[in-house]
Enzyme design. Structure first.
Site, PDB file in Angstrom:
ATOM      1  CG  ASP A  41     -52.947 -29.809 -18.378  1.00 50.22           C
ATOM      2  OD1 ASP A  41     -53.940 -30.449 -18.007  1.00 50.22           O
ATOM      3  OD2 ASP A  41     -51.981 -29.578 -17.633  1.00 50.22           O
ATOM      4  CG  HIS A  90     -54.433 -18.724 -19.011  1.00 53.16           C
ATOM      5  ND1 HIS A  90     -55.339 -17.846 -18.484  1.00 53.16           N
ATOM      6  CD2 HIS A  90     -54.804 -19.948 -18.557  1.00 53.16           C
ATOM      7  CE1 HIS A  90     -56.205 -18.507 -17.723  1.00 53.16           C
ATOM      8  NE2 HIS A  90     -55.903 -19.779 -17.754  1.00 53.16           N
ATOM      9  NE  ARG A  91     -59.100 -22.383 -20.900  1.00 58.65           N
ATOM     10  CZ  ARG A  91     -58.978 -22.017 -19.615  1.00 58.65           C
ATOM     11  NH1 ARG A  91     -59.582 -20.938 -19.160  1.00 58.65           N
ATOM     12  NH2 ARG A  91     -58.263 -22.744 -18.784  1.00 58.65           N
ATOM     13  CG  PHE A 121     -63.239 -21.900 -14.288  1.00 59.98           C
ATOM     14  CD1 PHE A 121     -63.144 -21.086 -15.398  1.00 59.98           C
ATOM     15  CD2 PHE A 121     -62.287 -22.918 -14.125  1.00 59.98           C
ATOM     16  CE1 PHE A 121     -62.116 -21.264 -16.329  1.00 59.98           C
ATOM     17  CE2 PHE A 121     -61.268 -23.109 -15.052  1.00 59.98           C
ATOM     18  CZ  PHE A 121     -61.181 -22.274 -16.152  1.00 59.98           C
ATOM     19  N   GLY A 122     -62.499 -21.675 -10.959  1.00 57.31           N
ATOM     20  CA  GLY A 122     -61.163 -21.937 -10.402  1.00 57.31           C
ATOM     21  C   GLY A 122     -60.569 -20.734  -9.686  1.00 57.31           C
ATOM     22  CB  THR A 174     -62.452 -29.955 -21.702  1.00 55.50           C
ATOM     23  OG1 THR A 174     -62.302 -29.454 -20.376  1.00 55.50           O
ATOM     24  CG2 THR A 174     -63.609 -29.253 -22.369  1.00 55.50           C
ATOM     25  CB  THR A 175     -64.348 -33.012 -17.437  1.00 60.24           C
ATOM     26  OG1 THR A 175     -63.151 -32.515 -16.818  1.00 60.24           O
ATOM     27  CG2 THR A 175     -64.094 -34.396 -17.985  1.00 60.24           C
TER      28      THR A 175
END
Ligand code: ITT
Length: 201
Positions: A67, A174-175, A146-147, A9-10
């Site tokens: 994703d 979710h993660r 984040f996001g 992942t980045t």
């Protein structure tokens, strides 16, 4: 020997969250900054599967990719698989603007989905999915995460993800759910994993 998974992942925040969950299973996360090719597709699962195989062909050892996306009900699931691009372009303010006519709480429903694809070989990919229902807040709140974290309130909380610690966010997120399922699988299948790793040496 401690279990270890390679995670391509980045996004440093994804790494931190994966570590927070997998340490509970005694699994270490080894990040690798391989840029994955993201195909245009409506299904996060297809995007993740494709990316995992593509990264596997580069590293030739079992590797995970993840994703994720935010699906807003009244916007017919937008931004969904395009969450990363939409965040970079219209951002949080743009999303709040799109929802400005939706003033009641029920009309602000949204779902966060994360899909982990773990490639054990080019034709053996296992997939884990985490889904969290919630709402889009009326304003941007919180400095963590984040996001879309500052505008997403998971069901069961009154705070946004950005107002939570990593551990607390992972409890709802979710993660967190996807990585807990992955952690359980890794524990149960550690023999398959060592065989796949041996093969790739
Ligand atoms: P990769 O290198 O792993 O692809 P990325 O950030 O590009 O990292 P995605 O393609 O999965 O990740 O894009 C998901 C986007 O959705 C991400 O950039 C965020 O904007 C948003 N997102 C995903 N999970 C989130 C979370 O837990 N909290 C807030 N926003 C999230």
């Amino acid at each position: 020997m401690a279990l270890e998974v390679l995670f391509a992942t980045t996004n440093i925040n994804k790494i931190r969250e994966a570590e927070a969950v997998l340490k509970e299973f005694g699994v270490r996360v080894k990040p690798i900054a391989v840029t994955k090719i993201e195909i245009q597709h409506n299904s996060l699962e297809e995007i993740a599967r494709f990316a995992a195989i593509q990264v596997y062909t580069k590293v030739r050892t079992p590797v995970a990719v993840e994703d994720s996306g935010l699906f807003i009900e009244k916007l017919n699931g937008f931004p969904g698989p395009y969450s990363s691009y939409v965040y970079k372009t219209i951002g949080l303010k743009g999303i709040l603007k799109l929802l400005e006519d939706y003033k009641d709480w029920e009309s602000r429903k949204a779902t966060f989905i994360a899909v982990i694809a773990y490639a054990l070989s080019e034709n053996n990919v296992v997939v884990f999915k985490g889904v969290t229902e919630g709402h889009i807040s009326f304003e941007i709140r919180g400095g963590g995460g984040f996001g879309y974290d500052p505008i997403f309130i998971p069901q069961g909380s009154i705070r946004t993800f950005a107002e939570m610690s990593i551990e607390e966010k992972s409890f709802y997120s979710h993660r967190g759910k996807a990585f807990r399922a992955f952690g359980e699988w890794l524990i149960k299948n550690s023999d398959i994993l060592s065989k796949a790793k041996e093969k790739s040496l």
